[in-house]
Design a protein around this motif. Sequence first.
Motif, PDB file in Angstrom:
ATOM      1  N   SER A 144       0.811  -1.222   0.000  1.00  0.00           N
ATOM      2  CA  SER A 144       0.000   0.000   0.000  1.00  0.00           C
ATOM      3  C   SER A 144       0.843   1.270   0.000  1.00  0.00           C
ATOM      4  N   VAL A 145       2.114   1.168   0.339  1.00  0.00           N
ATOM      5  CA  VAL A 145       2.988   2.348   0.372  1.00  0.00           C
ATOM      6  C   VAL A 145       3.789   2.417  -0.922  1.00  0.00           C
TER       7      VAL A 145
ATOM      8  N   GLU B  17       7.817   6.793  -1.664  1.00  0.00           N
ATOM      9  CA  GLU B  17       7.522   7.171  -0.286  1.00  0.00           C
ATOM     10  C   GLU B  17       8.242   6.262   0.705  1.00  0.00           C
TER      11      GLU B  17
ATOM     12  N   HIS C  92       2.919   5.516   7.612  1.00  0.00           N
ATOM     13  CA  HIS C  92       2.637   5.534   6.173  1.00  0.00           C
ATOM     14  C   HIS C  92       1.451   4.662   5.740  1.00  0.00           C
TER      15      HIS C  92
ATOM     16  N   THR D 218      -2.094   6.234   8.337  1.00  0.00           N
ATOM     17  CA  THR D 218      -2.318   7.668   8.082  1.00  0.00           C
ATOM     18  C   THR D 218      -2.901   7.929   6.700  1.00  0.00           C
ATOM     19  N   HIS D 219      -2.998   6.892   5.880  1.00  0.00           N
ATOM     20  CA  HIS D 219      -3.612   6.997   4.546  1.00  0.00           C
ATOM     21  C   HIS D 219      -4.749   5.972   4.468  1.00  0.00           C
TER      22      HIS D 219
ATOM     23  N   LEU E 120      -7.634   5.685   2.960  1.00  0.00           N
ATOM     24  CA  LEU E 120      -8.205   5.277   1.674  1.00  0.00           C
ATOM     25  C   LEU E 120      -7.282   4.294   0.966  1.00  0.00           C
ATOM     26  N   ARG E 121      -6.004   4.602   0.954  1.00  0.00           N
ATOM     27  CA  ARG E 121      -5.027   3.722   0.325  1.00  0.00           C
ATOM     28  C   ARG E 121      -4.995   2.359   1.017  1.00  0.00           C
ATOM     29  N   TYR E 122      -5.057   2.392   2.344  1.00  0.00           N
ATOM     30  CA  TYR E 122      -5.050   1.166   3.131  1.00  0.00           C
ATOM     31  C   TYR E 122      -6.315   0.345   2.862  1.00  0.00           C
TER      32      TYR E 122
END
Length: 551
Positions: A277-278, A282, A342, A345-346, A348-350
């Motif tokens: 996911s990261v 980043e 990382h 804190t995200h 939607l991405r997670y």
Amino acid sequence: MSDPKQRAPRLLLTTGGIGAGLSRTPRRTARASALMWDVLLALLTLAWSLVFIRLYYPGRANVDIVEQYLQATGKHPFTDWHPPVMGVLWRGLIGITGEAGSLFVLQVGMLAAASWLVGVLVHRSGAPKWVSLLGPTIMFTPWVISQMTTLWKDTQMAVALLLAVLLIAITRFVPKAWPVWLPALVLLVYAVAVRKNAIFAVVPIAVYGAYCLGSLWRRRRGRAEKRPVLLTAVISLVVLVLIGAGVKVTDATIASQVGVEKTGQISQIFLDDVMFSVPDAELKASDAPTELTDHISTAREKCWAKGEIWDSYWNCFGKGESGEDFSPIAHQDALRQLWLDHVITHPLRYAEYRAAVFSYYFFSSGVEYWPDEWHYAATRAGIEQGDPKADFIVRPYVEDFALGTFPMLFTPWFWTLVAVILLGLAGRARKRAHGGSAVISARGTAAAQSALGRSVFGHGSAEAPRTFWPEITALASSALCYIFGYFPVVPANHFRYTFWPALAVSAAVVLALAMWRRGATGDGVRRSGGDASNALNRATPRSAASSERGT
């Protein structure tokens, strides 16, 4: 003048002397007949259990189970990568019996006891005898056989949960049966200790147990509780606290006796989330050690090449720091910090990544059956193989027939759908029960329940078997909570992760069929019930206010 034939049932119930003696004779005959059928169900269950044990003893094992066996026999130290409670139990059984297959016998025995209890409850509820045969038949279903062959911790958890639910159900139907709460709690503690995410499945079971205890409390007080929902919530919390405390005490006791090495297994979940996911840029710009970020970046490319975005510890990361199975991942603190900085804190991405993995699990299945040729890890550990003819007898039934013809039987979406349907039926039955015009007062309820208990169970019943909807609701809700509880942690699509939902819903379907075939009405009582029906009519004032309704 009324017909004497119409007065006969009332006389048999209300007069002494000859009339009472005549009424006791058919009752004894009915009890003996019911007992004989219970014995027949037990013999059928026992026969299949012995055949199954003969074919698969001492149970099949993958690399995880082999590691637990080596820990149980003292060849490897205990670690928290696998549940120490299962290894300690296995060690105790081996110490008593001297047999590695003792845990397998216990596993089959727990399922046999649960399946038999389903059959007995169905039979004693007044359903046709053929429906009660479906209780033991649960053991014959391909989705159950497929997982019972192997000593998965998932299987241990599932059979413990089902047996616990049925033991609690006994307290609802049989008077003074509250002592069975003790083994039920032990089984629930074992289920959570053997697989921590079992807590998702246990919460609805705790609520169901609280409902049973709350009903007992209301009956003893002889009046309706003003805030039944609050009472159920409080008792549910107490039950969950008892289970949680039991798990903590069990883990602490085992750690103090055998010593349990910490491995940080949860790092596997952190690793998957970070790796998939990261973004790579980043990841490289983070404050994590270069050795860790480079390793993650390289492993990710390997996983993408394989078309797999899950279970990276095994698929592409190279396992732990030593490269050995179940070895701890290096830089665990840094990996955890990467997840905190990382991943979470995200959101939607997670969520997108976890939705992708969960979708793969939810709509597909894998490792539905552990074949005999996959015994290599067990052979190295010294675990003997079972009967080689087992695969020729059972495997075509599981894989070629069931999996090949009805593949949905091994997928979470199917069991989710059935569970939702059952909950819908339960909700409809509850609305009909609460909307009915026939109501029962607290005193009338007690008399009617006693009569129904004598009619169905052969003695005064703790609660008349008006309905199985509480049990069906608990099992279906537990299955749903367990499935969706996998959203943040599921590592693959193995069917063993769906075994509890499949087993729970199977039992719930049998109970639902029993209610349907006995002609249940809104509150689950069969209205043409002989002595019980007459007692109910006499004990219930037509204008009484309702204090106990089926749910």
